[in-house]
Write an enzyme that holds these catalytic residues in place. Structure first.
Site, PDB file in Angstrom:
ATOM      1  CD  GLU A  50      -7.486 -59.537 -12.003  1.00  0.00           C
ATOM      2  OE1 GLU A  50      -7.832 -59.948 -13.134  1.00  0.00           O
ATOM      3  OE2 GLU A  50      -7.436 -60.268 -11.015  1.00  0.00           O
ATOM      4  CG  ASP A  61      -7.222 -64.792 -21.499  1.00  0.00           C
ATOM      5  OD1 ASP A  61      -8.038 -64.446 -20.636  1.00  0.00           O
ATOM      6  OD2 ASP A  61      -6.000 -64.619 -21.406  1.00  0.00           O
ATOM      7  CE1 TYR A 174     -10.109 -65.386 -11.458  1.00  0.00           C
ATOM      8  CE2 TYR A 174      -8.992 -63.277 -11.567  1.00  0.00           C
ATOM      9  CZ  TYR A 174      -9.925 -64.176 -12.059  1.00  0.00           C
ATOM     10  OH  TYR A 174     -10.661 -63.849 -13.159  1.00  0.00           O
TER      11      TYR A 174
END
Length: 291
Positions: A50, A61, A174
């Protein structure tokens, strides 16, 4: 649509192995270094990779990946530059590549143009962190025709939403291992195994787990029940610390090899890997799994 992702999981399934999927921020410390790092990760045993497209406001994040995005932007990374880097990687590698991105950078480039250029240079898939399933934007159909769109599903995702995600899933799912942002953690996620089991009742697309997996031991624990393990912050943190070192790629390759060994030695244990068939039924289009 590229078949590299499907082919990789098909071959791993035949071998009874799980996928090691490292994540790095493209352009950190430079785009040329990213090219070399990806090749080093492949040598270390990566099955897919990725690449994060740097963005100035990466809300999903934690501090480690935020800092990496800011370093990459300061070094001049752009979406066009990331795509050129993929083209350079493709001169020496057929490793499946998924671009991990927020929507804004792609909208600025234009979704149709991005889809065309990404397909041309050899990108296999894209994960749009902040684009809900039900949102249909001009150019999105072109992107989904040319690239495998990877979807997120979280422990807090409601049953109806999980069903819709399962219907839309392709490539791999995911599975977000825990609540909160990305970042290095001391323990392997406990909620993720239940999430993987849940999604396997709904579809046969491989279920990969990420967010907070930091050590070979944690990777092995997750690989015992998931089809793949995504490791990001632990690698990104080391790239931040070693970015100026002449032997950066060698250091990352050494660390990543230990992670890959953790994933691969756990293969075949625990929950069986998902059979690789496309899910039946019409693909749903409802909201963001983490909402």
């Amino acid at each position: 649509m590229s078949g590299r992702i499907a082919e990789k999981f098909r071959s791993l399934s035949v071998e009874g192995r799980r996928a090691f999927i490292p994540y790095v921020t493209a352009g950190d410390p430079t785009l040329s270094a990213t090219r070399d790092l990806v090749l080093s990760l492949e040598r270390a045993g990566a099955d897919l990779v990725e690449l994060g497209i740097p963005f100035s406001d990466p809300l999903a994040d934690g501090e480690v990946n935020q800092a990496a995005a800011h370093r990459a932007l300061r070094a001049g990374a752009t979406v066009e530059g990331v795509l050129e880097t993929v083209a350079e990687i493709r001169k020496g590698s057929s490793l499946p590549i998924v671009l991990f991105s927020y929507l804004n950078p792609l909208l600025r480039m234009g979704l149709e143009r991005f889809a065309s250029e990404a397909s041309r240079v050899g990108v296999d898939g894209v994960l749009l962190v902040d684009l809900p399933l039900e949102e249909r934007l001009p150019g999105l159909e072109s992107l989904e025709r040319g690239l495998t769109r990877i979807h997120l599903v979280a422990p807090t995702t409601a049953p109806a939403r999980r069903q819709a995600i399962a219907q839309a899933a392709e490539g791999f799912l995911y599975c977000v291992a825990r609540l909160g942002t990305t970042g290095v953690r001391d323990e392997a996620p406990a909620e993720a195994e239940d999430l993987v089991r849940s999604m396997r009742t709904l579809c046969t697309v491989p279920a990969c787990v990420g967010f907070g997996i930091s050590t070979p031991e944690q990777a092995a624990t997750v690989a015992a029940y998931a089809d793949g393990v995504v490791v990001g912050s632990a690698l990104v943190e080391r790239i931040g610390a070693w970015g100026a070192a002449a032997d950066l790629c060698e250091r990352i390759e050494h660390f990543a090899r230990r992670l890959a060994e953790g994933v691969h030695r756990a293969s075949g244990k625990g929950v069986p890997a998902a059979p690789l068939r496309e899910p039946a039924g019409e693909r749903g289009r409802v909201g963001h799994p983490c909402a």
